[in-house]
Design an enzyme around this catalytic site. Structure first.
Site, PDB file in Angstrom:
ATOM      1  N   TYR A 128       0.820  -1.212   0.000  1.00  0.00           N
ATOM      2  CA  TYR A 128       0.000   0.000   0.000  1.00  0.00           C
ATOM      3  C   TYR A 128       0.857   1.267   0.000  1.00  0.00           C
ATOM      4  O   TYR A 128       0.394   2.338  -0.392  1.00  0.00           O
ATOM      5  CB  TYR A 128      -0.928   0.032   1.214  1.00  0.00           C
ATOM      6  CG  TYR A 128      -2.016  -1.016   1.198  1.00  0.00           C
ATOM      7  CD1 TYR A 128      -2.251  -1.811   0.084  1.00  0.00           C
ATOM      8  CD2 TYR A 128      -2.816  -1.223   2.305  1.00  0.00           C
ATOM      9  CE1 TYR A 128      -3.238  -2.768   0.077  1.00  0.00           C
ATOM     10  CE2 TYR A 128      -3.814  -2.185   2.310  1.00  0.00           C
ATOM     11  CZ  TYR A 128      -4.013  -2.958   1.194  1.00  0.00           C
ATOM     12  OH  TYR A 128      -5.001  -3.911   1.185  1.00  0.00           O
ATOM     13  N   LYS A 143       3.796 -15.356   3.190  1.00  0.00           N
ATOM     14  CA  LYS A 143       3.816 -16.152   1.949  1.00  0.00           C
ATOM     15  C   LYS A 143       5.278 -16.380   1.583  1.00  0.00           C
ATOM     16  O   LYS A 143       5.756 -16.062   0.493  1.00  0.00           O
ATOM     17  CB  LYS A 143       3.056 -15.410   0.839  1.00  0.00           C
ATOM     18  CG  LYS A 143       2.788 -16.257  -0.414  1.00  0.00           C
ATOM     19  CD  LYS A 143       1.917 -17.459  -0.140  1.00  0.00           C
ATOM     20  CE  LYS A 143       1.621 -18.196  -1.460  1.00  0.00           C
ATOM     21  NZ  LYS A 143       0.980 -19.511  -1.207  1.00  0.00           N
ATOM     22  N   ASP A 159      -2.581 -18.292   2.394  1.00  0.00           N
ATOM     23  CA  ASP A 159      -3.691 -19.033   1.795  1.00  0.00           C
ATOM     24  C   ASP A 159      -4.219 -20.090   2.753  1.00  0.00           C
ATOM     25  O   ASP A 159      -5.439 -20.290   2.881  1.00  0.00           O
ATOM     26  CB  ASP A 159      -3.296 -19.647   0.449  1.00  0.00           C
ATOM     27  CG  ASP A 159      -1.904 -20.256   0.450  1.00  0.00           C
ATOM     28  OD1 ASP A 159      -1.179 -20.134   1.455  1.00  0.00           O
ATOM     29  OD2 ASP A 159      -1.538 -20.850  -0.577  1.00  0.00           O
ATOM     30  N   ASP A 175      -5.393  -6.896   5.857  1.00  0.00           N
ATOM     31  CA  ASP A 175      -6.607  -6.263   5.350  1.00  0.00           C
ATOM     32  C   ASP A 175      -7.613  -7.320   4.917  1.00  0.00           C
ATOM     33  O   ASP A 175      -8.800  -7.278   5.270  1.00  0.00           O
ATOM     34  CB  ASP A 175      -6.229  -5.349   4.176  1.00  0.00           C
ATOM     35  CG  ASP A 175      -7.355  -4.417   3.758  1.00  0.00           C
ATOM     36  OD1 ASP A 175      -8.448  -4.487   4.356  1.00  0.00           O
ATOM     37  OD2 ASP A 175      -7.142  -3.614   2.839  1.00  0.00           O
ATOM     38  N   ASP A 226     -11.142  -8.867   7.266  1.00  0.00           N
ATOM     39  CA  ASP A 226     -12.497  -8.776   6.719  1.00  0.00           C
ATOM     40  C   ASP A 226     -13.135 -10.152   6.637  1.00  0.00           C
ATOM     41  O   ASP A 226     -14.328 -10.318   6.902  1.00  0.00           O
ATOM     42  CB  ASP A 226     -12.473  -8.116   5.339  1.00  0.00           C
ATOM     43  CG  ASP A 226     -12.483  -6.598   5.424  1.00  0.00           C
ATOM     44  OD1 ASP A 226     -12.355  -6.081   6.550  1.00  0.00           O
ATOM     45  OD2 ASP A 226     -12.615  -5.938   4.387  1.00  0.00           O
TER      46      ASP A 226
END
Length: 358
Positions: free
Chosen positions: A142, A190, A222, A246, A250
């Site tokens: 970001y 990851k 994942d 993020d 959610d």
């Protein structure tokens, strides 16, 4: 005690839900004998429309001069539907995080007995789930540079960047949270693919040695996304980088049965920010139907984290639990009975707090 807070209602339903959290905050201060002082300021689309800047300098100055920030939400279809817009509401949020040094977003995920049946997961999977997601907030893709598009517009690129210092800071914070809970930490990355994730794992493994009391596991993002659905009760504290956090938080929010129930605290170098995890929900703006509970619970976190007043935070949580048990809720979580307006829920919770025994 004197409490000096900045209030940033933002866009969409932000002004309505923040008004209820402020009402509850004022009531708590009245009941416990605190002196509350607050000022409002613009941010997001409202600030762009007013002054052309999603995070005006006046807003930043107010935040820096305050003890805490109570924040609503930002975002507007006007900008969401215009990919060519040079200035966007979300830029204000990112700028606020960077300038206030908000490196850690704390998102507690707890279940509410009266809402378990509304979760898309089976009740036996959900019941008793209680964990904290700690998301790094000022690094990663970001904020990485370079970022942009080629001159011909046919290629776009983002850059993910992390430093050892950024990773150490957030991982060490996560271990301290784990020490106060069940002493279990899950580091999500990851590392089998991404160079930044390999740095995350290398640094985390080094910091791990400082906390032998905590059981540490490392999980690819994942797999973490899958395990949140298969067995959310396996987690105690999760820590991860900005974009992964993020997405995962959610996903985790629906475990509770409603996105409108989860608060968050963004902790950092300067003033901390307390906000619900949901967005601006523009379709519900000015209809007095939005769920204010996540914002009210964010106020509870504000009392606990910014002012170190756990009894005041507990008073809010107890009143929210009571509102759920007595079905004093908005239409998103109401069943066949009556749905209450945003302002009615806030008023009921404030009255409940006022009438609680200390």
């Amino acid at each position: 005690m004197k409490l000096n807070i900045a209030v940033l209602p933002g866009d969409g339903i932000g002004p309505e839900i923040v008004a209820q959290a402020l009402k509850v905050t004022s009531t708590v201060c009245r009941k416990f004998g605190h002196e509350l002082s607050y000022k409002e300021a613009l941010t997001g689309a409202a600030a762009i429309d007013a002054v052309g800047n999603p995070y005006p300098e006046e807003t930043h100055t107010l935040c820096m001069e305050s003890d805490a920030v109570l924040f609503g939400a930002i975002g507007s279809p006007k900008y969401d539907n215009d990919p060519s817009a040079k200035v966007r509401p979300e830029q204000g949020l990112l700028t606020m995080r960077k300038r206030l040094g908000l490196y850690a977003n704390i998102r507690p995920v707890t279940t509410f007995p009266s809402l378990i049946h509304q979760s898309p997961l089976r009740s036996d999977l959900v019941k008793g789930a209680d964990f904290i997601c700690i998301r790094e907030l000022t690094g990663g893709i970001y904020f990485g540079r370079p970022q942009g598009r080629s001159e011909d517009g046919l290629t776009a690129y983002d850059t993910c960047v992390y430093t050892v210092e950024e990773i150490e800071r957030i991982v060490r914070l996560a271990y301290n949270f784990a020490l106060r809970r069940q002493k279990k930490l899950t580091v999500v990355d990851k590392a089998n693919i991404l160079c930044t994730s390999r740095l995350w794992r290398q640094v985390s493994q080094r910091v791990e040695k400082e906390f032998p009391e905590v059981t540490t596991e490392y999980m690819f993002v994942d797999n973490a996304a899958m395990q949140l659905i298969l067995n959310p009760k396996r987690f105690d504290v999760l820590v991860t980088e900005n974009m992964f956090g993020d997405i995962l938080t959610d996903e985790a929010s629906v475990i509770t049965g409603s996105l409108g129930m989860l608060p968050s605290a963004s902790i950092g170098i300067h003033t901390s920010v307390f906000e619900p995890i949901h967005g601006s929900y523009p379709q519900a703006a000015r209809k007095n139907i939005a769920n204010p509970l996540a914002t009210i619970l964010s106020a509870a976190l504000m009392f606990e984290y910014a002012f170190h007043l756990p009894d005041e935070g507990k008073a809010i949580r107890d009143a929210v639990d009571a509102s759920l048990n007595e079905k004093i809720v908005t239409e998103d979580i109401a069943e066949k009975g009556k749905a209450y307006k945003t302002s009615e829920v806030g008023e009921w919770i404030a009255d409940k707090i006022l009438n609680q025994k200390k």
